[in-house]
Design a protein around this motif. Structure first.
Motif, short mmCIF file in Angstrom:
data_model
loop_
_atom_site.label_atom_id
_atom_site.label_comp_id
_atom_site.label_asym_id
_atom_site.label_seq_id
_atom_site.Cartn_x
_atom_site.Cartn_y
_atom_site.Cartn_z
N MET A 84 -17.04 73.16 15.17
CA MET A 84 -17.13 72.80 13.87
C MET A 84 -19.02 71.60 14.38
O MET A 84 -19.77 71.95 12.75
CB MET A 84 -16.34 71.72 13.52
CG MET A 84 -14.88 72.50 13.55
SD MET A 84 -14.92 74.50 12.02
CE MET A 84 -16.18 73.29 10.69
N PHE A 85 -19.36 71.54 14.86
CA PHE A 85 -20.32 71.01 15.24
C PHE A 85 -21.67 72.17 14.81
O PHE A 85 -22.56 71.84 14.43
CB PHE A 85 -20.43 69.82 16.82
CG PHE A 85 -22.17 69.57 16.83
CD1 PHE A 85 -22.88 68.07 15.95
CD2 PHE A 85 -23.24 70.60 17.72
CE1 PHE A 85 -23.73 67.69 16.52
CE2 PHE A 85 -24.35 69.58 18.10
CZ PHE A 85 -24.58 68.44 17.64
N LEU A 95 -24.46 71.88 12.01
CA LEU A 95 -25.86 71.95 12.13
C LEU A 95 -26.62 73.25 12.04
O LEU A 95 -27.61 73.45 11.19
CB LEU A 95 -26.05 71.55 14.26
CG LEU A 95 -27.22 71.70 14.63
CD1 LEU A 95 -27.62 70.57 13.89
CD2 LEU A 95 -27.55 72.28 15.63
N ILE A 96 -25.94 74.28 12.17
CA ILE A 96 -26.59 75.78 11.29
C ILE A 96 -26.53 75.83 9.68
O ILE A 96 -27.69 76.58 9.06
CB ILE A 96 -25.81 76.86 11.77
CG1 ILE A 96 -26.11 77.50 13.41
CG2 ILE A 96 -26.42 77.79 10.93
CD1 ILE A 96 -24.79 78.86 14.03
N ILE A 148 -22.22 67.69 4.42
CA ILE A 148 -21.58 66.99 5.78
C ILE A 148 -20.36 66.74 5.39
O ILE A 148 -19.66 67.12 6.69
CB ILE A 148 -21.90 67.02 6.05
CG1 ILE A 148 -24.10 67.09 6.79
CG2 ILE A 148 -21.99 65.68 7.22
CD1 ILE A 148 -24.74 66.83 7.14
N SER A 149 -19.85 66.30 4.44
CA SER A 149 -18.41 65.39 3.54
C SER A 149 -17.36 66.16 4.07
O SER A 149 -16.49 65.67 3.89
CB SER A 149 -18.91 63.90 3.26
OG SER A 149 -19.80 63.03 2.83
N SER A 150 -17.58 67.38 3.32
CA SER A 150 -16.81 68.11 2.77
C SER A 150 -15.97 69.03 4.21
O SER A 150 -14.78 69.42 3.96
CB SER A 150 -17.56 69.24 1.39
OG SER A 150 -18.24 70.08 3.07
N PHE A 151 -17.30 68.97 5.20
CA PHE A 151 -16.27 68.93 7.03
C PHE A 151 -15.84 68.12 7.31
O PHE A 151 -15.10 68.25 8.21
CB PHE A 151 -17.34 69.68 7.49
CG PHE A 151 -18.40 70.85 7.12
CD1 PHE A 151 -17.20 71.78 7.61
CD2 PHE A 151 -19.02 71.74 6.66
CE1 PHE A 151 -17.54 74.01 7.45
CE2 PHE A 151 -19.61 72.58 5.78
CZ PHE A 151 -18.83 74.17 6.53
N PRO A 188 -10.54 72.73 9.13
CA PRO A 188 -10.98 72.88 10.42
C PRO A 188 -10.40 71.49 10.84
O PRO A 188 -9.96 70.83 12.61
CB PRO A 188 -11.92 73.12 10.85
CG PRO A 188 -12.38 74.18 9.36
CD PRO A 188 -11.41 73.37 8.22
N VAL A 189 -11.03 70.37 10.67
CA VAL A 189 -10.96 69.07 10.66
C VAL A 189 -9.08 68.81 10.97
O VAL A 189 -8.34 68.50 11.94
CB VAL A 189 -11.26 68.09 10.00
CG1 VAL A 189 -11.14 66.78 10.66
CG2 VAL A 189 -12.50 68.21 10.51
#
Length: 322
Positions: A301-302, A306-307, A253-256, A277-278
């Motif tokens: 991205m959410f 989540l997936i 999650i942190s990598s995103f 993407p961020v």
């Protein structure tokens, strides 16, 4: 017969009184703790209000705005509903697809960090004196300012005057990598910094997990003639698997969410080789002022996070030992 009737008439008012008293007690009990409940609501109110304003409302607003063509400078009255047009543009945008691929590559830094952290944690936990000192040393990069870390590595990774390339050239390497100035090495350079900064946190968590493993298991394994590697693979790794799962999920999650490091270090360059993407969301929202399009990016991205998290929770049943 007369005595039985008198007994019933005496019992009846007694039972009625008991029922009335019980009813009154229930009513009073329902309101007896209202002061405690009120004080509890008062204590959670700042956090609840802050979370609602800063988290819940932006999420709902992003969901609604993702279906609009809107510039936040122009005001809500100028928002134009466009349906799924933002999503169709986004999924066919090569820059967003490139950023998504780069983010998937950044995820590779998570297992590397976990492996290095677990190895260091085992060494420090068993064979190193002054454990607290080493904990502080390894934890310092994690608590350091990301901007300061990025600026320092800008100097270290300078293609011509940086200390790293100066050392490589002194060792006889004529054409050292350009690091953050090279399209090929820019993203691996970001991964190296992520690994370096992430080891400290994972190390502390792993040390806590290792200290919860009963020493009797290692003593029994030594009596049976198990080697150090067998103890590590058969005892340590299975018993710290819940810790590994926690760190892996939070690490993915942190990598995103890697943003400040890339913005300061490369600003998504060179040639969009480190865009994520961020970073792309930031460019579209605050530089191009395409708020509706940026909201669509955040929603996509959410869903992706989540997936991925759901898949991780499904997979943990096969390798996590509780």
């Amino acid at each position: 017969m007369g005595s039985e009737v008198k007994a019933e008439t005496k019992v009846a008012p007694i039972t009625k009184n008991k029922v009335n008293k019980l009813a009154k007690r229930r009513k009073s009990a329902a309101f007896s703790g209202w002061k405690e409940n009120l004080s509890g609501y008062v204590f959670i109110a700042p956090m609840f209000i802050g979370t609602s304003i800063l988290v819940v409302f932006p999420i709902l607003a992003s969901f609604v705005l993702s279906f609009t063509d809107w510039n936040f400078v122009s005001g809500y009255e100028n928002a134009k509903f466009v349906g799924f047009e933002n999503f169709s543009k986004l999924l066919s945008n090569p820059l967003f697809i490139k950023g998504l691929i780069n983010n998937i590559i950044l995820i590779l830094a998570v297992p590397i960090t976990l492996i290095l952290s677990l190895g260091l944690a085992v060494i420090i936990n068993k064979h190193v004196y002054l454990k607290d000192l080493f904990k502080v040393i390894y934890f310092m990069p994690f608590i350091s300012s990301v901007v300061a870390v990025a600026v320092v590595f800008q100097v270290l990774f300078h293609p011509t005057k940086g200390p790293i390339n100066q050392l490589l050239m002194s060792l006889g390497i004529e054409n050292p990598p350009g690091w953050i100035a090279d399209v090929t090495f820019a993203l691996p350079s970001v991964m190296l910094i992520m690994i370096w900064t992430g080891i400290g946190f994972n190390l502390i968590i792993y040390l806590a997990g290792l200290q919860n493993i009963p020493k009797e298991l290692y003593e029994a394994a030594q009596m049976d003639g198990a080697s150090a590697w067998a103890q590590f693979t058969k005892i340590t790794i299975p018993l710290v698997s819940p810790t590994t799962f926690l760190l892996f999920v939070t690490g993915v999650i942190s990598s995103f969410k890697v943003f400040d490091l890339i913005i300061v270090l490369t600003n998504g360059g060179p040639a969009n080789s480190t865009i994520t993407p961020v970073v792309y969301l930031y460019q579209q929202a605050f530089i191009e002022l395409k708020t509706g399009y940026a909201s669509a990016i955040s929603l996509v991205m959410f869903l992706i996070i989540l997936i991925i998290t759901y898949i991780q929770f499904l997979g943990q049943k096969k390798w996590v030992n509780y």
